[in-house]
Design a protein around this motif. Structure first.
Motif, PDB file in Angstrom:
ATOM      1  N   MET A 129       0.965  -8.906 -11.715  1.00 45.02           N
ATOM      2  CA  MET A 129      -0.074  -8.562 -10.912  1.00 45.02           C
ATOM      3  C   MET A 129      -1.351  -9.245 -10.766  1.00 45.02           C
ATOM      4  O   MET A 129      -2.067  -9.293  -9.980  1.00 45.02           O
ATOM      5  CB  MET A 129      -0.340  -7.005 -11.599  1.00 45.02           C
ATOM      6  N   ILE A 130      -1.745  -9.828 -12.022  1.00 44.73           N
ATOM      7  CA  ILE A 130      -3.116 -10.706 -11.999  1.00 44.73           C
ATOM      8  C   ILE A 130      -2.755 -11.753 -10.883  1.00 44.73           C
ATOM      9  O   ILE A 130      -3.553 -12.005  -9.954  1.00 44.73           O
ATOM     10  CB  ILE A 130      -3.229 -11.453 -13.283  1.00 44.73           C
ATOM     11  N   ALA A 131      -1.515 -12.419 -10.772  1.00 41.60           N
ATOM     12  CA  ALA A 131      -1.176 -13.396  -9.835  1.00 41.60           C
ATOM     13  C   ALA A 131      -1.307 -12.894  -8.551  1.00 41.60           C
ATOM     14  O   ALA A 131      -1.569 -13.450  -7.383  1.00 41.60           O
ATOM     15  CB  ALA A 131       0.455 -14.058 -10.080  1.00 41.60           C
TER      16      ALA A 131
ATOM     17  N   LEU B 106       0.823  -1.072  -0.029  1.00 43.43           N
ATOM     18  CA  LEU B 106      -0.044  -0.115  -0.020  1.00 43.43           C
ATOM     19  C   LEU B 106       0.978   1.141   0.253  1.00 43.43           C
ATOM     20  O   LEU B 106       0.667   2.217  -0.759  1.00 43.43           O
ATOM     21  CB  LEU B 106      -0.961   0.154   1.191  1.00 43.43           C
ATOM     22  N   ILE B 107       1.911   1.219   1.042  1.00 44.32           N
ATOM     23  CA  ILE B 107       2.613   2.435   0.970  1.00 44.32           C
ATOM     24  C   ILE B 107       3.630   2.744  -0.316  1.00 44.32           C
ATOM     25  O   ILE B 107       3.551   3.829  -0.999  1.00 44.32           O
ATOM     26  CB  ILE B 107       3.933   2.256   2.124  1.00 44.32           C
ATOM     27  N   HIS B 108       4.016   1.496  -0.831  1.00 45.01           N
ATOM     28  CA  HIS B 108       4.777   1.392  -2.193  1.00 45.01           C
ATOM     29  C   HIS B 108       3.858   1.979  -3.369  1.00 45.01           C
ATOM     30  O   HIS B 108       4.084   2.725  -3.997  1.00 45.01           O
ATOM     31  CB  HIS B 108       5.253   0.120  -2.426  1.00 45.01           C
ATOM     32  N   PHE B 109       2.643   1.397  -3.201  1.00 51.51           N
ATOM     33  CA  PHE B 109       1.566   1.881  -4.552  1.00 51.51           C
ATOM     34  C   PHE B 109       1.411   3.361  -4.174  1.00 51.51           C
ATOM     35  O   PHE B 109       1.347   4.205  -5.271  1.00 51.51           O
ATOM     36  CB  PHE B 109       0.265   1.059  -3.985  1.00 51.51           C
ATOM     37  N   LEU B 110       1.222   3.838  -3.145  1.00 47.12           N
ATOM     38  CA  LEU B 110       0.727   5.319  -2.779  1.00 47.12           C
ATOM     39  C   LEU B 110       1.968   6.353  -3.398  1.00 47.12           C
ATOM     40  O   LEU B 110       1.797   7.433  -3.803  1.00 47.12           O
ATOM     41  CB  LEU B 110       0.689   5.868  -1.410  1.00 47.12           C
TER      42      LEU B 110
ATOM     43  N   PHE C 160      -0.981  -0.922  -9.987  1.00 48.33           N
ATOM     44  CA  PHE C 160       0.479  -1.408 -10.293  1.00 48.33           C
ATOM     45  C   PHE C 160       0.297  -1.597 -11.440  1.00 48.33           C
ATOM     46  O   PHE C 160       1.304  -1.169 -12.460  1.00 48.33           O
ATOM     47  CB  PHE C 160       0.729  -2.381  -9.257  1.00 48.33           C
ATOM     48  N   ALA C 161      -0.392  -2.495 -12.179  1.00 43.87           N
ATOM     49  CA  ALA C 161      -0.300  -2.969 -13.480  1.00 43.87           C
ATOM     50  C   ALA C 161      -0.646  -1.783 -14.418  1.00 43.87           C
ATOM     51  O   ALA C 161      -0.111  -1.598 -15.622  1.00 43.87           O
ATOM     52  CB  ALA C 161      -1.563  -3.891 -13.883  1.00 43.87           C
ATOM     53  N   LEU C 162      -1.319  -0.750 -14.197  1.00 37.61           N
ATOM     54  CA  LEU C 162      -1.551   0.492 -14.896  1.00 37.61           C
ATOM     55  C   LEU C 162      -0.425   1.421 -15.081  1.00 37.61           C
ATOM     56  O   LEU C 162      -0.193   1.975 -16.067  1.00 37.61           O
ATOM     57  CB  LEU C 162      -2.637   1.357 -14.522  1.00 37.61           C
ATOM     58  N   MET C 163       0.421   1.209 -14.180  1.00 35.78           N
ATOM     59  CA  MET C 163       1.650   2.207 -14.042  1.00 35.78           C
ATOM     60  C   MET C 163       2.652   2.120 -15.513  1.00 35.78           C
ATOM     61  O   MET C 163       2.855   2.801 -15.984  1.00 35.78           O
ATOM     62  CB  MET C 163       2.507   2.083 -12.797  1.00 35.78           C
TER      63      MET C 163
ATOM     64  N   ILE D 251      -7.760  -3.308  -6.310  1.00 35.26           N
ATOM     65  CA  ILE D 251      -7.295  -1.830  -6.521  1.00 35.26           C
ATOM     66  C   ILE D 251      -5.897  -1.741  -6.495  1.00 35.26           C
ATOM     67  O   ILE D 251      -5.340  -1.134  -7.325  1.00 35.26           O
ATOM     68  CB  ILE D 251      -7.717  -0.903  -5.243  1.00 35.26           C
ATOM     69  N   ILE D 252      -4.900  -2.610  -5.624  1.00 35.68           N
ATOM     70  CA  ILE D 252      -3.604  -2.467  -5.497  1.00 35.68           C
ATOM     71  C   ILE D 252      -3.072  -2.919  -6.774  1.00 35.68           C
ATOM     72  O   ILE D 252      -2.154  -2.556  -7.602  1.00 35.68           O
ATOM     73  CB  ILE D 252      -3.016  -3.155  -4.328  1.00 35.68           C
ATOM     74  N   SER D 253      -3.624  -4.207  -7.143  1.00 41.95           N
ATOM     75  CA  SER D 253      -3.053  -4.782  -8.325  1.00 41.95           C
ATOM     76  C   SER D 253      -3.351  -4.160  -9.568  1.00 41.95           C
ATOM     77  O   SER D 253      -2.573  -4.251 -10.665  1.00 41.95           O
ATOM     78  CB  SER D 253      -3.689  -6.538  -8.523  1.00 41.95           C
TER      79      SER D 253
END
Length: 218
Positions: free
Chosen positions: A162-164, A23-27, A206-209, A201-203
């Motif tokens: 990210m799917i996994a 979560l922190i890495h994502f933000l 990250f995949a969209l980046m 949401i997280i996955s």
């Protein structure tokens, strides 16, 4: 020698810590969606702050240990389950559980392989390579990210990973809550919905980046 219950407790605690770190890495990585010039300097300043902060360094050591413990513990538990489970047990488990709950070892292995590639492309280059400096004199991690995300095969690996991760998180959070005894019948659906929402949401985020950078910088 750890008991099976102790291993499961260790697995869920390290898993929950890793989920919090995600979560922190994502933000922090959401800065990649900013306008290019702003994202460039801001992301590098953020990375410089993280690399120079003593508290963050200590947390990073906990992160590395958690990844290793989670991977090793998960492998041991998976092997023990396969050794203990006969055909009849597998068939009954198959009817009562989701496919991803029966293949957490496979999903975890895919994620671990991805992490090795991910660390090599970003963390290792940033820490031990000779990345260029940006206009503010910070290591230009942003340009490294952009360069790597221009490779279609890496974007594809990232998206599949990210799917996994999504399915791994869905079952992992659900299982960890039950192992810790927090799975009260009154809150079953609430816990499930929050866990699924977080995982998706997280996955997807990250995949969209890499997908965003791949198409934006072409």
């Amino acid at each position: 020698m750890l008991s099976t219950l102790s291993r499961k407790m260790l697995l869920c605690l390290t898993g929950l810590f890793l989920s919090f770190f995600l979560l922190i890495h994502f933000l922090g990585n959401l800065q990649l969606f900013l306008p290019q010039e702003q994202a460039h300097l801001q992301f590098n300043a953020y990375s410089h702050f993280l690399s120079g902060n003593i508290l963050i360094k200590l947390v990073s050591y906990v992160l590395y240990v958690s990844i290793i413990l989670h991977a090793v513990d998960g492998l041991i538990i998976t092997l023990k389950n396969k050794k203990a489970g006969g055909n009849y047990q597998k068939e009954n488990r198959g009817r009562a559980s989701k496919w991803y709950s029966r293949n957490m070892g496979v999903l975890g292995t895919l994620i671990l392989i991805f992490l090795v590639i991910h660390f090599q492309n970003f963390w290792y280059v940033y820490k031990f390579g000779n990345p260029p400096l940006d206009a503010n004199g910070n290591k230009d991690l942003y340009i490294i990210v952009v360069t790597v995300f221009q490779e279609w095969w890496y974007v594809l690996i990232y998206a599949v990973s990210m799917i996994a991760l999504c399915y791994h998180l869905i079952h992992g959070i659900h299982s960890a809550i039950r192992t810790l005894g927090l799975y009260h019948p009154k809150f079953v659906r609430w816990f499930q919905r929050v866990g699924i929402a977080y995982s998706v949401i997280i996955s997807i985020g990250f995949a969209l980046m890499p997908i965003y950078i791949f198409f934006t910088y072409r």
